[in-house]
Design an enzyme around this catalytic site. Structure first.
Site, PDB file in Angstrom:
ATOM      1  N   GLU A  46       0.786  -1.071  -0.064  1.00  0.00           N
ATOM      2  CA  GLU A  46      -0.035  -0.041   0.120  1.00  0.00           C
ATOM      3  C   GLU A  46       1.005   1.356   0.111  1.00  0.00           C
ATOM      4  O   GLU A  46       0.658   2.279  -0.694  1.00  0.00           O
ATOM      5  CB  GLU A  46      -0.921  -0.132   1.369  1.00  0.00           C
ATOM      6  N   GLU A  47       2.061   1.239   0.709  1.00  0.00           N
ATOM      7  CA  GLU A  47       2.950   2.263   0.678  1.00  0.00           C
ATOM      8  C   GLU A  47       3.352   2.692  -0.526  1.00  0.00           C
ATOM      9  O   GLU A  47       3.998   3.734  -0.823  1.00  0.00           O
ATOM     10  CB  GLU A  47       3.965   2.262   1.908  1.00  0.00           C
ATOM     11  N   GLY A  84      -5.068  -6.720  -4.263  1.00  0.00           N
ATOM     12  CA  GLY A  84      -5.660  -5.608  -4.696  1.00  0.00           C
ATOM     13  C   GLY A  84      -4.620  -4.386  -5.244  1.00  0.00           C
ATOM     14  O   GLY A  84      -4.750  -3.549  -5.975  1.00  0.00           O
ATOM     15  N   ASP A 139      -4.250  -3.079  -8.780  1.00  0.00           N
ATOM     16  CA  ASP A 139      -4.874  -1.761  -9.027  1.00  0.00           C
ATOM     17  C   ASP A 139      -3.619  -1.080  -9.856  1.00  0.00           C
ATOM     18  O   ASP A 139      -3.929  -0.193 -10.695  1.00  0.00           O
ATOM     19  CB  ASP A 139      -5.055  -1.082  -8.014  1.00  0.00           C
ATOM     20  N   LYS A 171     -12.007  -0.474 -11.660  1.00  0.00           N
ATOM     21  CA  LYS A 171     -11.361   0.563 -11.301  1.00  0.00           C
ATOM     22  C   LYS A 171      -9.999   0.048 -10.945  1.00  0.00           C
ATOM     23  O   LYS A 171      -9.614  -0.958 -10.701  1.00  0.00           O
ATOM     24  CB  LYS A 171     -11.796   1.004  -9.983  1.00  0.00           C
ATOM     25  N   LYS A 183      -6.083   8.166  -1.113  1.00  0.00           N
ATOM     26  CA  LYS A 183      -6.242   6.745  -1.815  1.00  0.00           C
ATOM     27  C   LYS A 183      -6.955   6.755  -2.985  1.00  0.00           C
ATOM     28  O   LYS A 183      -7.782   7.455  -3.343  1.00  0.00           O
ATOM     29  CB  LYS A 183      -7.463   5.978  -0.802  1.00  0.00           C
ATOM     30  N   HIS A 235     -17.120   3.002   2.800  1.00  0.00           N
ATOM     31  CA  HIS A 235     -16.120   3.728   2.121  1.00  0.00           C
ATOM     32  C   HIS A 235     -16.356   4.961   2.290  1.00  0.00           C
ATOM     33  O   HIS A 235     -15.715   5.921   1.280  1.00  0.00           O
ATOM     34  CB  HIS A 235     -15.939   3.082   0.770  1.00  0.00           C
TER      35      HIS A 235
END
Ligand SMILES: NC(=O)c1ccc[n+]([C@@H]2O[C@H](COP(=O)([O-])OP(=O)(O)OC[C@H]3O[C@@H](n4cnc5c(N)ncnc54)[C@H](O)[C@@H]3O)[C@@H](O)[C@H]2O)c1
Ligand SMILES: [Zn+2]
Length: 453
Positions: free
Chosen positions: A144-145, A177, A181, A214, A223, A331
């Site tokens: 994620e980072e 994910g 993404d 997406k 995000k 969300h």
């Protein structure tokens, strides 16, 4: 981008409507009212509306674009005899036959999460070797980072060096994910749109990130601020990848599954209440116990309902033109919370904290009974999901809702459960209810900071 209705364009101002008809290899504008779609040889679905004023001409182009993509479950995706990964995206039988017969080797660029590569790298390499694929595997720390434009550009440089035929050689992404993404975004940028394939390896990406359109990376501390709505040509789902996912990440995926259950499927909620713990323990795999059969049934039923309900919401609203989206439950506040405490909360965990608070909002709004509220919270706790977080302050909640107001046409559009397994969207929840729900939420669920994860 809003939906354009042809009648609106035609009636508001004086415009001439043209259809596009193919004549000997070129397209020509023909007056729409003179074209009979049933008899003309080749008429496009596109339209051009022309209006003339003293300042000049305006052409309004309406060009419908259709996305077709497959979400296919396939056990043993890396079994060399299973050709789904290489050819499963091809829909035209003739094209498929041509590919299989061709003497040209199949060429594939594969981006894989580094941790996934550590476990499945040898199997993946073996699969590609046995099938004579000309390949490049790029294993990256897609955390994620690192979910950034830099990472997307790094992928693009390698893709460019490898040189792909963008029409026939889709990029393959294998991972959670984050990986899916980033690769999705990189693919949508390369030569304006290069097809890509998603292979999810976490539960969350199996039921969520793989199913929709997406793509994205984090930007300016927000995000998924940069991204596109470009679906993969196919997503290939193999539950066996999930067996190596850490337990906490199974809970993480269960949060998105619970979201769909709370919004629109009582049966899924009951399944999670009853079998959630077993699914967590077995990681959606069949074990050798006497429960093996019910285990398999529960795992495939739960994933099947989660995917179907998700597709039902996404397919008619692929570009999210309609802002009233049940899938946004959980969300509204979670993106800010997730970024604020990164990397301590996982996506699904932040989503669950948001959902837990919203359940209190529902209860305070008179939409849920105390018993229903308690059932939901108990289910969350049973799935080992956090239901409260000290960083989720009233200030953060209010700021998130204000941001939402700005980006959502002046309405908050808050999906809230109204009973179990059903929901509605509300625009008028008062500050008083939000604050009262917050107080009760903290009173009942807050835990001393030394006991938090
Ligand atoms: N595009 C969408 O519609 C959509 C939907 C939901 C979530 N997302 C995005 O997905 C991301 C979260 O996805 P995630 O939860 O899969 O996180 P992730 O991609 O960070 O993966 C979680 C962790 O599991 C490891 N991992 C992955 N597969 C594994 C396996 N089979 N065995 C062992 N370890 C494995 C990864 O290395 C990573 O450390 C967020 O960035 C979120 O924004 C996108
Ligand atoms: Zn999500």
């Amino acid at each position: 981008m809003g939906k354009v209705h042809l009648q609106d364009i035609d009636s508001k101002d004086k415009k001439t409507e043209f259809s596009l008809v193919r004549v000997k290899g070129t397209w020509k504008c023909k007056l729409a009212k003179k074209v009979n779609k049933d008899t003309a040889d080749c008429v496009s679905d596109a339209k051009i509306f022309e209006s003339n004023t003293e300042k000049g001409t305006t052409w309004t182009v309406v060009s419908p674009i259709v996305f077709t993509y497959k979400v296919t479950e396939s056990r043993g995706l890396l079994d060399p005899s299973n050709d789904t990964l290489l050819f499963g995206h091809i829909t035209d039988p003739q094209q498929l036959e041509d590919f299989k017969k061709s003497i040209k080797p199949v060429k594939r660029f594969v981006v894989v999460d580094q941790e996934v590569y550590k476990i499945y790298g040898p199997k993946l390499t073996d699969y590609l070797e046995v099938n004579n694929v000309l390949y490049k595997i790029l294993a990256l720390p897609t955390t994620e980072e690192n979910k950034s434009m830099e990472m997307a550009l790094k992928i693009l440089e390698e893709v460019n060096n490898f040189s792909l035929d963008r029409r026939t050689e889709p990029i393959i992404a294998i991972g959670g994910g984050v990986c899916l993404d980033i690769v999705g975004l990189a693919s949508s940028l390369y030569r304006r749109r290069t097809p890509y394939i998603r292979v999810p390896t976490t539960l969350l990406s199996y039921i969520d990130a793989s199913v929709g359109a997406k793509t994205g990376v984090n930007f300016a501390n927000c995000k998924n601020k940069l991204g596109a709505y470009i679906p993969p040509t196919a997503a290939f789902l193999d539950l066996s990848f999930i067996q190596t996912v850490p337990r906490r990440h199974i809970s993480n995926g269960l949060a998105e599954m619970l979201k769909m259950a709370l919004m629109k499927h009582l049966g899924l909620f009951e399944l999670l209440e009853e079998h959630g713990r077993m699914l967590l323990d077995t990681k959606f795999q069949v074990d050798n116990s006497v429960y093996a059969h019910s285990c398999l049934q529960a795992a495939s039923r739960a994933t099947n309902i989660a995917i179907t309900t998700m597709l039902e919401e996404l397919a008619p609203n692929l570009w999210e033109d309609d802002l009233n989206r049940l899938v946004d439950f959980g969300h509204l506040i979670s993106p800010a919370l997730e970024m604020k405490v990164l990397p301590s909360l996982l996506h699904g965990e932040a989503v669950n904290i948001d959902m837990s608070y919203m359940v209190y909002v529902s209860k305070e709004s008179g939409l849920l009974t105390e018993e229903e509220k308690q059932k939901i919270i108990n289910c969350m706790v049973g799935l080992e999901l956090p239901v409260w977080h000290e960083s989720c302050t009233m200030e953060l909640i209010q700021k998130s809702l204000q941001d939402r107001l700005k980006h959502s046409g002046g309405l908050v559009r808050m999906p809230l459960p109204v009973g179990l397994g059903q929901a509605e969207i509300f625009n008028d929840t008062s500050c008083e209810i939000l604050c009262r729900a917050y107080e009760k939420w903290c009173d009942e669920l807050s835990i001393p900071s030394d006991k938090q994860k």
